[in-house]
Scaffold this motif. Structure first.
Motif, PDB file in Angstrom:
ATOM      1  N   VAL A   1      47.129  46.386  39.577  1.00 44.84           N
ATOM      2  CA  VAL A   1      48.811  46.681  39.175  1.00 44.84           C
ATOM      3  C   VAL A   1      49.093  46.647  40.124  1.00 44.84           C
ATOM      4  O   VAL A   1      50.608  46.274  40.174  1.00 44.84           O
ATOM      5  N   ARG A   2      48.829  46.562  41.713  1.00 44.89           N
ATOM      6  CA  ARG A   2      49.834  46.032  42.431  1.00 44.89           C
ATOM      7  C   ARG A   2      49.931  44.762  42.609  1.00 44.89           C
ATOM      8  O   ARG A   2      50.975  44.130  43.242  1.00 44.89           O
ATOM      9  N   SER A   3      49.163  43.647  41.464  1.00 45.06           N
ATOM     10  CA  SER A   3      48.898  42.046  42.090  1.00 45.06           C
ATOM     11  C   SER A   3      49.835  41.100  39.796  1.00 45.06           C
ATOM     12  O   SER A   3      49.450  41.082  39.739  1.00 45.06           O
ATOM     13  N   ALA A   4      50.440  42.694  39.978  1.00 42.36           N
ATOM     14  CA  ALA A   4      50.670  42.346  38.569  1.00 42.36           C
ATOM     15  C   ALA A   4      52.139  41.321  38.164  1.00 42.36           C
ATOM     16  O   ALA A   4      52.586  40.998  39.467  1.00 42.36           O
ATOM     17  N   GLY A   5      51.412  40.719  36.990  1.00 38.31           N
ATOM     18  CA  GLY A   5      52.501  39.291  37.166  1.00 38.31           C
ATOM     19  C   GLY A   5      51.485  37.926  37.839  1.00 38.31           C
ATOM     20  O   GLY A   5      52.137  36.746  37.296  1.00 38.31           O
ATOM     21  N   ARG A   6      50.651  38.083  38.138  1.00 40.33           N
ATOM     22  CA  ARG A   6      50.031  37.488  40.069  1.00 40.33           C
ATOM     23  C   ARG A   6      48.404  37.405  38.958  1.00 40.33           C
ATOM     24  O   ARG A   6      48.348  38.024  38.945  1.00 40.33           O
ATOM     25  N   VAL A   7      48.371  35.530  38.649  1.00 42.74           N
ATOM     26  CA  VAL A   7      46.826  35.868  38.668  1.00 42.74           C
ATOM     27  C   VAL A   7      45.924  36.026  39.574  1.00 42.74           C
ATOM     28  O   VAL A   7      46.152  35.610  40.772  1.00 42.74           O
ATOM     29  N   VAL A   8      44.987  37.378  39.576  1.00 44.65           N
ATOM     30  CA  VAL A   8      43.818  37.619  40.517  1.00 44.65           C
ATOM     31  C   VAL A   8      42.741  36.796  40.403  1.00 44.65           C
ATOM     32  O   VAL A   8      42.437  37.236  39.669  1.00 44.65           O
ATOM     33  N   SER A   9      42.029  36.589  40.917  1.00 45.99           N
ATOM     34  CA  SER A   9      40.616  35.615  40.720  1.00 45.99           C
ATOM     35  C   SER A   9      39.981  36.306  41.093  1.00 45.99           C
ATOM     36  O   SER A   9      39.659  37.754  41.683  1.00 45.99           O
ATOM     37  N   ARG A  10      39.066  35.189  40.018  1.00 47.39           N
ATOM     38  CA  ARG A  10      37.409  36.611  40.427  1.00 47.39           C
ATOM     39  C   ARG A  10      37.187  36.102  41.891  1.00 47.39           C
ATOM     40  O   ARG A  10      36.077  38.028  42.295  1.00 47.39           O
ATOM     41  N   GLU A  11      37.333  35.634  42.415  1.00 46.48           N
ATOM     42  CA  GLU A  11      36.744  35.989  44.388  1.00 46.48           C
ATOM     43  C   GLU A  11      37.167  36.956  44.824  1.00 46.48           C
ATOM     44  O   GLU A  11      36.821  36.976  45.710  1.00 46.48           O
ATOM     45  N   GLU A  12      38.703  36.798  44.333  1.00 45.47           N
ATOM     46  CA  GLU A  12      39.760  37.721  45.114  1.00 45.47           C
ATOM     47  C   GLU A  12      39.128  39.221  44.839  1.00 45.47           C
ATOM     48  O   GLU A  12      39.039  39.781  45.785  1.00 45.47           O
ATOM     49  N   ILE A  13      38.559  38.804  43.624  1.00 47.44           N
ATOM     50  CA  ILE A  13      38.322  40.549  43.808  1.00 47.44           C
ATOM     51  C   ILE A  13      37.321  41.746  43.461  1.00 47.44           C
ATOM     52  O   ILE A  13      36.904  42.032  44.378  1.00 47.44           O
ATOM     53  N   THR A  14      36.353  39.852  43.947  1.00 50.66           N
ATOM     54  CA  THR A  14      34.447  40.053  44.050  1.00 50.66           C
ATOM     55  C   THR A  14      34.810  40.982  45.648  1.00 50.66           C
ATOM     56  O   THR A  14      34.306  41.546  45.888  1.00 50.66           O
ATOM     57  N   ALA A  15      35.558  39.765  47.141  1.00 53.00           N
ATOM     58  CA  ALA A  15      35.671  39.983  48.091  1.00 53.00           C
ATOM     59  C   ALA A  15      36.280  41.709  48.740  1.00 53.00           C
ATOM     60  O   ALA A  15      35.856  41.890  49.432  1.00 53.00           O
TER      61      ALA A  15
ATOM     62  N   GLY B   1      38.266  30.978  33.300  1.00 48.85           N
ATOM     63  CA  GLY B   1      38.651  29.730  35.154  1.00 48.85           C
ATOM     64  C   GLY B   1      39.141  30.364  36.402  1.00 48.85           C
ATOM     65  O   GLY B   1      38.429  29.574  37.190  1.00 48.85           O
ATOM     66  N   VAL B   2      39.776  31.623  36.037  1.00 49.57           N
ATOM     67  CA  VAL B   2      40.619  32.269  37.556  1.00 49.57           C
ATOM     68  C   VAL B   2      40.063  33.860  37.362  1.00 49.57           C
ATOM     69  O   VAL B   2      39.650  33.608  38.476  1.00 49.57           O
ATOM     70  N   GLY B   3      40.345  34.560  36.342  1.00 41.96           N
ATOM     71  CA  GLY B   3      40.407  35.199  36.997  1.00 41.96           C
ATOM     72  C   GLY B   3      40.859  36.650  35.869  1.00 41.96           C
ATOM     73  O   GLY B   3      40.924  35.925  34.835  1.00 41.96           O
ATOM     74  N   TYR B   4      41.400  37.335  36.310  1.00 37.92           N
ATOM     75  CA  TYR B   4      42.660  38.261  35.612  1.00 37.92           C
ATOM     76  C   TYR B   4      44.128  38.317  35.791  1.00 37.92           C
ATOM     77  O   TYR B   4      44.632  38.358  37.097  1.00 37.92           O
ATOM     78  N   MET B   5      44.732  38.835  34.769  1.00 40.26           N
ATOM     79  CA  MET B   5      45.975  38.866  35.654  1.00 40.26           C
ATOM     80  C   MET B   5      46.968  40.570  34.789  1.00 40.26           C
ATOM     81  O   MET B   5      46.445  40.292  33.654  1.00 40.26           O
ATOM     82  N   PHE B   6      47.680  41.345  35.280  1.00 40.29           N
ATOM     83  CA  PHE B   6      47.855  42.512  34.555  1.00 40.29           C
ATOM     84  C   PHE B   6      49.647  42.493  34.209  1.00 40.29           C
ATOM     85  O   PHE B   6      50.377  41.854  35.184  1.00 40.29           O
ATOM     86  N   THR B   7      49.437  41.688  32.755  1.00 39.17           N
ATOM     87  CA  THR B   7      50.847  42.066  32.895  1.00 39.17           C
ATOM     88  C   THR B   7      52.392  43.222  32.563  1.00 39.17           C
ATOM     89  O   THR B   7      53.152  42.733  32.911  1.00 39.17           O
ATOM     90  N   GLY B   8      51.537  44.139  32.847  1.00 36.99           N
ATOM     91  CA  GLY B   8      52.371  45.031  33.042  1.00 36.99           C
ATOM     92  C   GLY B   8      53.751  45.584  31.774  1.00 36.99           C
ATOM     93  O   GLY B   8      53.744  46.139  31.511  1.00 36.99           O
ATOM     94  N   ALA B   9      52.830  45.553  30.152  1.00 38.81           N
ATOM     95  CA  ALA B   9      53.611  45.204  29.445  1.00 38.81           C
ATOM     96  C   ALA B   9      52.847  46.484  28.208  1.00 38.81           C
ATOM     97  O   ALA B   9      52.367  45.644  28.573  1.00 38.81           O
ATOM     98  N   GLU B  10      53.371  47.088  27.897  1.00 39.81           N
ATOM     99  CA  GLU B  10      52.287  47.800  26.724  1.00 39.81           C
ATOM    100  C   GLU B  10      52.966  48.081  25.086  1.00 39.81           C
ATOM    101  O   GLU B  10      54.049  47.654  25.643  1.00 39.81           O
TER     102      GLU B  10
END
Length: 233
Positions: A173-187, A224-233
């Motif tokens: 949620v704090r990174s909404a609109g930005r792709v957060v990589s698997r490496e960043e989340i795991t770290a 191949g990169v990670g996940y992004m929170f779109t912020g839209a329901e």
């Protein structure tokens, strides 16, 4: 094996039928200033986990009487104590089953005791919060988080999230609109490097999507990169 650096004392339960390992880990944790008790079968381990005031449970998969998955299943019906599973099995399905049942982390055997202690500290750090402080809320669309009470709502409905799911949702949620990589989340959340075959993150993302209203749209996979929170329901 190096003597670990001393931190705040912990009370840890180890459930494992390897008596030599239990003895070695008891000594290792004592040198670190912690208290470790152990049980050598699933039935006794479950009773100890339910009756004792432990900070964390280390649970082997292959146990006599009750296997680790059954112990964890029964434990989760009554306790939220964090659990790290130990497994000598290499199949990813066994690890996923442990996570689905409610494990907070897993570690394959054989393992480095220093890594186990680091995993324990990482799990416990994720669970720490200070309810006496001012409430901090994060709102995006129909998602609302209270980072003090560690509660989350989706379209006004209180979500039943695990500690890991809350941390993951907050980060997305704090990174909404930005792709957060698997490496960043795991770290950030697991305090270790991501590996190509590690399904730990995928399982938690899947659980989180199921609990959110329209979770498949809210949390988009960027292959191949990670996940992004779109912020839209």
């Amino acid at each position: 094996m190096e003597h670990p650096e001393k931190h705040s004392a912990l009370s840890v339960l180890l459930v494992d039928d390897d008596q030599e390992l239990c003895g070695m880990m008891t000594e290792f944790f004592a040198l670190a200033g912690h208290r470790l008790t152990f049980s050598n079968n699933g039935r006794d381990g479950l009773a100890a986990a339910l009756n004792g005031a432990h900070d964390l449970v280390i649970l082997d998969v292959m146990l006599p009487v009750l296997n680790g998955f059954e112990v964890l299943k029964q434990l989760r019906r009554r306790k939220t104590v964090p659990v790290i599973m130990l497994t000598a099995r290499v199949e990813a399905q066994d690890r996923i089953l442990g996570l689905d049942t409610g494990a907070d982390d897993y570690l394959p055997k054989p393992f480095d005791p220093d890594e186990l202690l680091a995993r324990i500290r990482a799990v416990l750090r994720r669970m720490e919060f200070t309810p006496s402080g001012p409430q901090q809320e994060v709102t995006l669309g129909n998602i609302r988080l209270n980072t003090t009470t560690r509660e989350a709502w989706s379209s006004g409905e209180l979500l039943q999230l695990t500690g890991m799911e809350f941390d993951l949702l907050e980060m997305l949620v704090r990174s909404a609109g930005r792709v957060v990589s698997r490496e960043e989340i795991t770290a950030a959340l697991f305090e270790r490097e991501a590996t190509p075959y590690d399904r730990f993150l995928d399982v938690h993302i899947s659980h989180l999507r199921k609990k959110l209203h329209d979770g498949q749209k809210l949390i988009r996979t960027v292959r191949g990169v990670g996940y992004m929170f779109t912020g839209a329901e």
